[in-house]
Design a protein around this motif. Structure first.
Motif, short mmCIF file in Angstrom:
data_model
loop_
_atom_site.label_atom_id
_atom_site.label_comp_id
_atom_site.label_asym_id
_atom_site.label_seq_id
_atom_site.Cartn_x
_atom_site.Cartn_y
_atom_site.Cartn_z
N ASP A 198 -10.21 4.80 -4.33
CA ASP A 198 -9.40 3.57 -4.37
C ASP A 198 -7.92 3.81 -4.08
O ASP A 198 -7.10 2.91 -4.23
CB ASP A 198 -9.54 2.90 -5.75
N LYS A 199 -7.62 5.02 -3.64
CA LYS A 199 -6.23 5.39 -3.35
C LYS A 199 -5.52 4.39 -2.45
O LYS A 199 -4.35 4.08 -2.65
CB LYS A 199 -6.23 6.73 -2.59
N LYS A 200 -6.25 3.95 -1.43
CA LYS A 200 -5.62 3.06 -0.46
C LYS A 200 -5.29 1.69 -1.06
O LYS A 200 -4.64 0.86 -0.43
CB LYS A 200 -6.50 2.93 0.80
N ASN A 201 -5.77 1.46 -2.27
CA ASN A 201 -5.47 0.20 -2.95
C ASN A 201 -4.38 0.37 -4.02
O ASN A 201 -4.31 -0.39 -4.98
CB ASN A 201 -6.73 -0.39 -3.57
N ILE A 202 -3.59 1.40 -3.82
CA ILE A 202 -2.45 1.62 -4.73
C ILE A 202 -1.18 1.55 -3.88
O ILE A 202 -1.13 2.08 -2.76
CB ILE A 202 -2.54 3.02 -5.39
N ILE A 203 -0.17 0.89 -4.43
CA ILE A 203 1.12 0.81 -3.73
C ILE A 203 2.13 1.72 -4.43
O ILE A 203 2.24 1.70 -5.66
CB ILE A 203 1.69 -0.64 -3.75
N MET A 204 2.84 2.50 -3.64
CA MET A 204 4.01 3.23 -4.14
C MET A 204 5.25 2.52 -3.65
O MET A 204 5.42 2.31 -2.45
CB MET A 204 4.00 4.67 -3.61
N CYS A 205 6.11 2.13 -4.59
CA CYS A 205 7.35 1.45 -4.21
C CYS A 205 8.52 2.36 -4.56
O CYS A 205 8.71 2.73 -5.72
CB CYS A 205 7.45 0.13 -4.97
N GLY A 206 9.29 2.76 -3.55
CA GLY A 206 10.42 3.65 -3.80
C GLY A 206 11.50 3.48 -2.75
O GLY A 206 11.32 2.75 -1.78
N ASP A 207 12.61 4.18 -2.97
CA ASP A 207 13.77 3.96 -2.10
C ASP A 207 14.09 5.13 -1.18
O ASP A 207 15.08 5.10 -0.47
CB ASP A 207 15.01 3.68 -2.96
#
Ligand SMILES: [Mg+2]
Length: 255
Positions: A198-207
């Motif tokens: 399910d990795k592709k269904n995780i979002i990483m939000c960063g700068d």
């Protein structure tokens, strides 16, 4: 494109994603560290562990030298050197470690990061956004920060009543490796209890590069939060067509 309805996890970077420094600059960071180092050294002096002014000076010089080496080294191998380890190494090299008890070892990194800790402020929309995200059923939330002192990240989140929103708070200090190394992303996913498939269904939000390229290589979705201030030596992100936002609240449009 991100398939919104399937999103199972959202991982946030800490600095300049959830929190910011007012009038951010490298100089301001360094100033915080120098004041923190002085505070730690004064504490060791009061405890009679550093006994003279010249030993205090020697300690400060060693610390600065070792920290410069660490900055260079960690960019190559992505290994983290927690602040507590740095204090232990220096004390050992000066044969001071036998006089130091557990309470002092705990306190040294807290003092060192205390000025930095004061500076971090949540963005205006951080609390609202997390409140909304928490209402999304089955969505796991995490903080994943490259920081050498785990306790500082927890304390800042607690101070603004934000820890409650996260299923996991992960730092490089705790794990031992820094973003963009993919192992720290895999570790975070495992801690969140999300299956590898399910990795592709995780979002990483960063700068920055470490968040975006690390998450990309780890097979996650990415959202770049564009900050105004550019730090020196910053790496460009060699990806086209990535999702970009200017404010954390825009993430709500994606979920
Ligand atoms: Mg950041």
């Amino acid at each position: 494109m991100i398939e919104i309805s399937k999103i199972k996890g959202l991982i946030f970077d800490f600095g300049f994603t959830l929190f910011y420094f007012e009038e951010a600059s490298l100089k301001k960071y360094i100033n915080c560290y120098q004041k923190g180092l002085q505070k730690s050294v004064d504490f060791l002096f009061r405890r009679n562990i550093l006994k003279t002014e010249s030993i205090k000076k020697e300690f400060i010089n060693k610390f600065n030298r070792m920290q410069n080496e660490i900055f260079k080294e960690r960019n190559k191998g992505h290994q983290e050197y927690p602040t507590r380890t740095l204090f232990r190494r220096i004390c050992r090299s000066m044969n001071l470690d036998e006089d130091i008890n557990e309470e002092v070892w705990e306190e040294l990194p807290n003092l060192f990061h205390s000025f930095e800790e004061e500076e971090w402020i949540p963005f205006e929309n951080t609390h609202n956004t997390l409140t909304q995200l928490k209402k999304v059923p089955h969505l796991k939330l995490a903080v994943l920060s490259n920081h050498p002192h785990h306790t500082m990240i927890e304390q800042v989140l607690n101070r603004y009543n934000l820890s409650q929103f996260f299923d996991e708070i992960i730092t490089s200090a705790e794990y031992g490796m820094r973003k963009p190394h993919i192992d720290i992303f895999d570790y975070t996913i495992k801690k969140l209890g999300i299956k590898k498939e399910d990795k592709k269904n995780i979002i990483m939000c960063g700068d920055e590069y470490a968040d975006i390229m690390g998450a990309h290589r780890a097979g996650l979705q990415i959202v770049l939060i564009e900050r105004e201030y550019k730090f020196p030596y910053e790496k460009d992100i060699p990806l086209k067509d990535i999702c970009r936002i200017k404010d954390i609240s825009e993430i709500l449009n994606l979920i």
